[in-house]
Each structure stands twice: as structure tokens, then as C-alpha cells.
Design a protein around this motif. Structure first.
Motif, PDB file in Angstrom:
ATOM      1  N   ASP A  55      51.043  30.380  23.842  1.00  0.00           N
ATOM      2  CA  ASP A  55      51.738  30.008  25.071  1.00  0.00           C
ATOM      3  C   ASP A  55      51.667  31.144  26.093  1.00  0.00           C
ATOM      4  O   ASP A  55      51.902  32.307  25.763  1.00  0.00           O
ATOM      5  N   GLY A  56      51.356  30.795  27.323  1.00  0.00           N
ATOM      6  CA  GLY A  56      51.337  31.765  28.419  1.00  0.00           C
ATOM      7  C   GLY A  56      50.013  32.481  28.593  1.00  0.00           C
ATOM      8  O   GLY A  56      49.761  33.075  29.656  1.00  0.00           O
ATOM      9  N   VAL A  57      49.153  32.442  27.589  1.00  0.00           N
ATOM     10  CA  VAL A  57      47.896  33.188  27.652  1.00  0.00           C
ATOM     11  C   VAL A  57      46.907  32.544  28.612  1.00  0.00           C
ATOM     12  O   VAL A  57      46.174  33.233  29.336  1.00  0.00           O
ATOM     13  N   ALA A  58      46.897  31.198  28.648  1.00  0.00           N
ATOM     14  CA  ALA A  58      45.929  30.504  29.500  1.00  0.00           C
ATOM     15  C   ALA A  58      46.080  30.900  30.966  1.00  0.00           C
ATOM     16  O   ALA A  58      45.083  31.081  31.686  1.00  0.00           O
ATOM     17  N   GLU A  59      47.323  31.063  31.436  1.00  0.00           N
ATOM     18  CA  GLU A  59      47.558  31.437  32.826  1.00  0.00           C
ATOM     19  C   GLU A  59      46.994  32.825  33.135  1.00  0.00           C
ATOM     20  O   GLU A  59      46.393  33.048  34.190  1.00  0.00           O
ATOM     21  N   GLN A  60      47.196  33.769  32.209  1.00  0.00           N
ATOM     22  CA  GLN A  60      46.663  35.113  32.413  1.00  0.00           C
ATOM     23  C   GLN A  60      45.140  35.132  32.331  1.00  0.00           C
ATOM     24  O   GLN A  60      44.471  35.881  33.061  1.00  0.00           O
ATOM     25  N   LEU A  61      44.572  34.279  31.470  1.00  0.00           N
ATOM     26  CA  LEU A  61      43.115  34.215  31.372  1.00  0.00           C
ATOM     27  C   LEU A  61      42.498  33.727  32.680  1.00  0.00           C
ATOM     28  O   LEU A  61      41.382  34.133  33.038  1.00  0.00           O
ATOM     29  N   LYS A  62      43.203  32.867  33.394  1.00  0.00           N
ATOM     30  CA  LYS A  62      42.709  32.401  34.695  1.00  0.00           C
ATOM     31  C   LYS A  62      42.544  33.585  35.642  1.00  0.00           C
ATOM     32  O   LYS A  62      41.542  33.685  36.360  1.00  0.00           O
ATOM     33  N   TYR A  63      43.512  34.518  35.638  1.00  0.00           N
ATOM     34  CA  TYR A  63      43.406  35.718  36.470  1.00  0.00           C
ATOM     35  C   TYR A  63      42.189  36.539  36.054  1.00  0.00           C
ATOM     36  O   TYR A  63      41.429  37.011  36.908  1.00  0.00           O
ATOM     37  N   HIS A  64      41.998  36.692  34.750  1.00  0.00           N
ATOM     38  CA  HIS A  64      40.874  37.492  34.270  1.00  0.00           C
ATOM     39  C   HIS A  64      39.540  36.867  34.690  1.00  0.00           C
ATOM     40  O   HIS A  64      38.617  37.572  35.132  1.00  0.00           O
ATOM     41  N   ARG A  65      39.429  35.546  34.596  1.00  0.00           N
ATOM     42  CA  ARG A  65      38.172  34.883  34.984  1.00  0.00           C
ATOM     43  C   ARG A  65      37.886  35.067  36.470  1.00  0.00           C
ATOM     44  O   ARG A  65      36.732  35.269  36.876  1.00  0.00           O
ATOM     45  N   GLU A  66      38.945  35.019  37.288  1.00  0.00           N
ATOM     46  CA  GLU A  66      38.758  35.064  38.734  1.00  0.00           C
ATOM     47  C   GLU A  66      38.642  36.483  39.283  1.00  0.00           C
ATOM     48  O   GLU A  66      37.955  36.696  40.294  1.00  0.00           O
ATOM     49  N   GLN A  67      39.279  37.456  38.639  1.00  0.00           N
ATOM     50  CA  GLN A  67      39.356  38.787  39.213  1.00  0.00           C
ATOM     51  C   GLN A  67      38.588  39.870  38.439  1.00  0.00           C
ATOM     52  O   GLN A  67      38.272  40.923  38.997  1.00  0.00           O
ATOM     53  N   VAL A  68      38.314  39.626  37.164  1.00  0.00           N
ATOM     54  CA  VAL A  68      37.702  40.671  36.327  1.00  0.00           C
ATOM     55  C   VAL A  68      36.314  40.272  35.834  1.00  0.00           C
ATOM     56  O   VAL A  68      35.389  41.077  35.831  1.00  0.00           O
ATOM     57  N   PHE A  69      36.177  39.036  35.438  1.00  0.00           N
ATOM     58  CA  PHE A  69      34.944  38.555  34.814  1.00  0.00           C
ATOM     59  C   PHE A  69      33.758  38.682  35.771  1.00  0.00           C
ATOM     60  O   PHE A  69      33.836  38.278  36.935  1.00  0.00           O
TER      61      PHE A  69
END
Length: 368
Positions: free
Chosen positions: A352-366
Motif C-alpha cells: 500500500d502506498g508504494v504505487a503512488e511513489q513509483l509514479k514519481y520515480h517514473r516521471e522524475q528519476v527514470f
């Protein structure tokens, strides 16, 4: 909040276990032929209190830096300049600075406990020391005894004291664009989290041992408020030994909480491979901690427990994960790299809650 400082120390060629007679241009080493920091990596500066172990070490003072307000939450990045380069030689985390004159009695008590008086022979064995003191041992010993209490100018938990087998050369252009890092022991620089992250990242993989990992965790969990006034009063009034105060501060804060929470969430195993070897597991922030809020730095939903190789790839943005946990690979990973690494592999689950943070990683870090 925590205090992060770069502090230059005198260059030493004996791995900081004893004075080496290095060339000094100013300050105490120039006048006396040695520096008190030259014992920073000596086993003689390991202090035991019951089951607790602490590392005593030395730097010159930090002037008006708010050390009392940040007692037990100061991180000291010790660098040495020589031959035109600046190298990171050691890092101390969760440290207490003992420079305040009201702490001199505690410094002297630590020096007595460790029998630091006996170190004089190692200094006197250096040719330059004898020359500067005109081979007058009586004169040397008088100065030695007067200055002995200066050796323990810092103390930190031994688990958070990392001295590198090989000094790490720092490139100022990579770190912050500056042309020159501080190199004189009379100065210091306060560091922000982003620069701290780049310094930690400069440490080669081969030297990222368990203490490096603990320091990363401690930086991630660094407090955002100064030390409580009651603790500051207890420190300066000498009501309890600084070691007891340091232990109490650490216990209340919860050492390595972020990593411990991730170990629990992921069952002590890598979030991707299921590898359960804690020595190679890293507590990785999804939203980088330099950009994260104080709450996000401690929130396990903003973290993945990854094997070291995957941690580096994730941190660099060479891999990421979709909302279902499927692994995404950067175009910078060649087919040969993917095959050698056995990628892609999905997350074992998406808490729970990880999917939202992964969205940030895909958009800003990946780097997709």
C-alpha cells in the motif's frame, strides 16, 4: 535539524593510526610536527561503556557552528588535501562535538579512560616532531600534557564511524560545480542534503560496507528539529556522561528506522529477487531523499529493499517499476547488460502506498 559538515583534517600516510610526519603549511601540525587527528583510525580511540562502543576522534574547531543544538545528530565528513587533490578519508555520524569549554572535564575523563597519555611515544618517534622541539623531550612532554584533552574533540557511536581503506578522491565539479573544496583545517563547510548525497555516491561500490549503509540510513532518518533543550542542559551541566546522553538520544530516535521498517515490509529479502542476505540489501528511497519531505524520508511506502546492484540501477534511474510492479528498463541498458543482470524482473508485491511513489520515480528519476 541534523548538521552536515565538511571538515578538513591533516593528511596522514599511516592510515590515521599514528603520526606520519606529513608536510603542514599552518596551524598546530606546522608548529608541532603532528596533528591530533592522526590517531582518528587508531584502535586506541575506541571507547567501551558496558555493551556500548563509541569512537573518539579529533578535528580542529568549527567556530560558531551550533554543535550543542545538534549534539548526537551531526555528521562530519573529514577530508584531507594533498598533492593538489582533496580526498574523503572518513565519516562520523550521529556525533557529539565536545569543543565547548564546559565539556573539558568530560574530554579529560575520556582521555584518561583511554590512556591517551601513552600515545606520546608515537609522536616523539617522528623525526620532524623531535626537530621542531629541538630534541628537548621535557619541553615536548609539557606541551603534550597541556594539549592531551584536545584529542577527544568528538565522540560518536562506533557503528556510525566509517574510515575508508582507500581515501576517496572528490571532484568538486561533480559535487557542486565549485572549483575548489575547502582544504584548511581552520575552516569548515555546512552541507545540504543534495551535496551529502553526491558525496556518499562518490564512495566506490567496493567500499560501501555495512557502516556506509548505516550512515545512509541515519542520513535518511536525520531529525528535522534541534536537540531538546533538556538534553542540551544535561550535556553542558555534566549531569550524566556524554556517552549515556548519546545512547539515550539514539534510543529515543530509533536507529535505522527506515531500513528496519523495510526489512519488516519485505520479509528481510530483496523486493525483486527475494535474496535474504542482509549484508547486501539496501534501503532505497523511491522519491529521492534529497527531494523528499521529512515524513517521506521515514515512510516505508517510499522505499524498496533492494540488492546492491538493483539499488544502484534504481538510484541512477536505469530501472523503474509500473503501477503493478513490472520492471521498466532504461534505453541506456544494452541487451548485453540486461542479459548479464537477468533483467527485467518484477517486484514480488506492491505494498500500500508504494504505487503512488513509483509514479514519481517514473516521471522524475527514470531515464526511460
Amino acid at each position: 535539524m541534523a548538521l552536515f559538515v565538511q571538515k578538513p583534517v591533516f593528511w596522514n600516510t599511516k592510515h590515521y593510526t599514528a603520526p606520519s610526519g606529513g608536510f603542514a603549511t599552518s596551524g598546530y601540525p606546522r608548529e608541532n610536527g603532528y596533528g591530533h587527528e592522526e590517531w582518528n583510525n587508531s584502535p586506541r580511540l575506541l571507547l567501551r561503556r558496558g555493551n556500548q562502543r563509541y569512537r573518539v576522534f579529533h578535528t580542529e574547531g568549527l567556530g560558531a557552528a551550533p554543535l550543542v543544538e545538534h549534539a548526537g545528530q551531526t555528521f562530519v565528513f573529514m577530508t584531507a588535501a594533498h598533492n593538489g587533490i582533496v580526498q574523503l578519508v572518513g565519516i562520523a555520524g550521529n556525533a557529539v562535538g565536545l569543543f565547548d569549554e564546559r565539556l573539558q572535564a568530560q574530554r579529560q575523563e575520556i582521555a584518561d579512560k583511554l590512556s591517551l597519555q601513552d600515545l606520546w611515544e608515537e609522536a616523539w618517534a617522528v623525526t620532524k616532531v623531535r626537530r621542531l622541539h629541538e630534541d628537548d623531550r621535557h619541553y615536548f612532554m609539557r606541551n603534550w600534557k597541556q594539549q592531551l584533552h584536545r584529542i577527544p574533540s568528538w565522540i560518536c557511536p562506533e557503528d556510525y564511524f566509517c574510515w575508508f581503506d582507500e581515501p576517496v578522491t572528490l571532484d568538486p565539479r561533480t559535487l557542486d560545480g565549485a572549483q575548489k573544496l575547502l582544504s584548511t583545517s581552520a575552516s569548515h563547510t555546512e552541507l545540504d542534503l543534495a551535496l551529502v548525497g553526491r558525496i556518499m555516491d562518490a564512495v566506490p561500490e567496493a567500499q560501501r560496507g555495512e557502516k556506509w549503509t548505516r550512515l545512509i540510513d541515519a542520513i535518511h532518518c536525520a531529525p528535522t528539529e534541534p536537540l531538546a533543550a533538556s538534553d542540551r542542559d544535561a550535556l553542558l551541566e555534566g549531569g550524566e556522561p556524554v556517552t549515556d546522553l548519546l545512547t539515550n538520544i539514539q534510543a529515543r530516535r530509533g536507529r535505522g528506522k527506515f531500513r528496519e521498517d523495510l526489512l519488516q515490509v519485505w520479509g528481510g529479502a530483496c523486493a525483486v529477487t527475494g535474496l535474504a542476505c542482509t549484508e547486501v540489501l539496501r534501503a532505497s528511497h523511491i522519491k529521492p531523499w534529497a527531494e523528499a519531505t521529512a515524513a517521506e524520508r521515514l515512510d516505508s511506502s517510499n522505499g524498496l529493499l533492494l540488492a546492491a546492484n538493483l539499488d544502484v540501477l534504481f538510484y541512477r534511474g536505469l530501472i523503474s517499476f509500473d503501477e503493478r510492479g513490472g520492471m521498466l528498463l532504461s534505453r541506456w541498458l544494452s541487451p548485453a547488460h540486461r542479459q548479464a543482470l537477468g533483467l527485467p524482473q518484477p517486484l514480488r508485491l506492491v505494498p500500500d502506498g508504494v504505487a503512488e511513489q513509483l509514479k514519481y520515480h517514473r516521471e522524475q528519476v527514470f531515464q526511460g
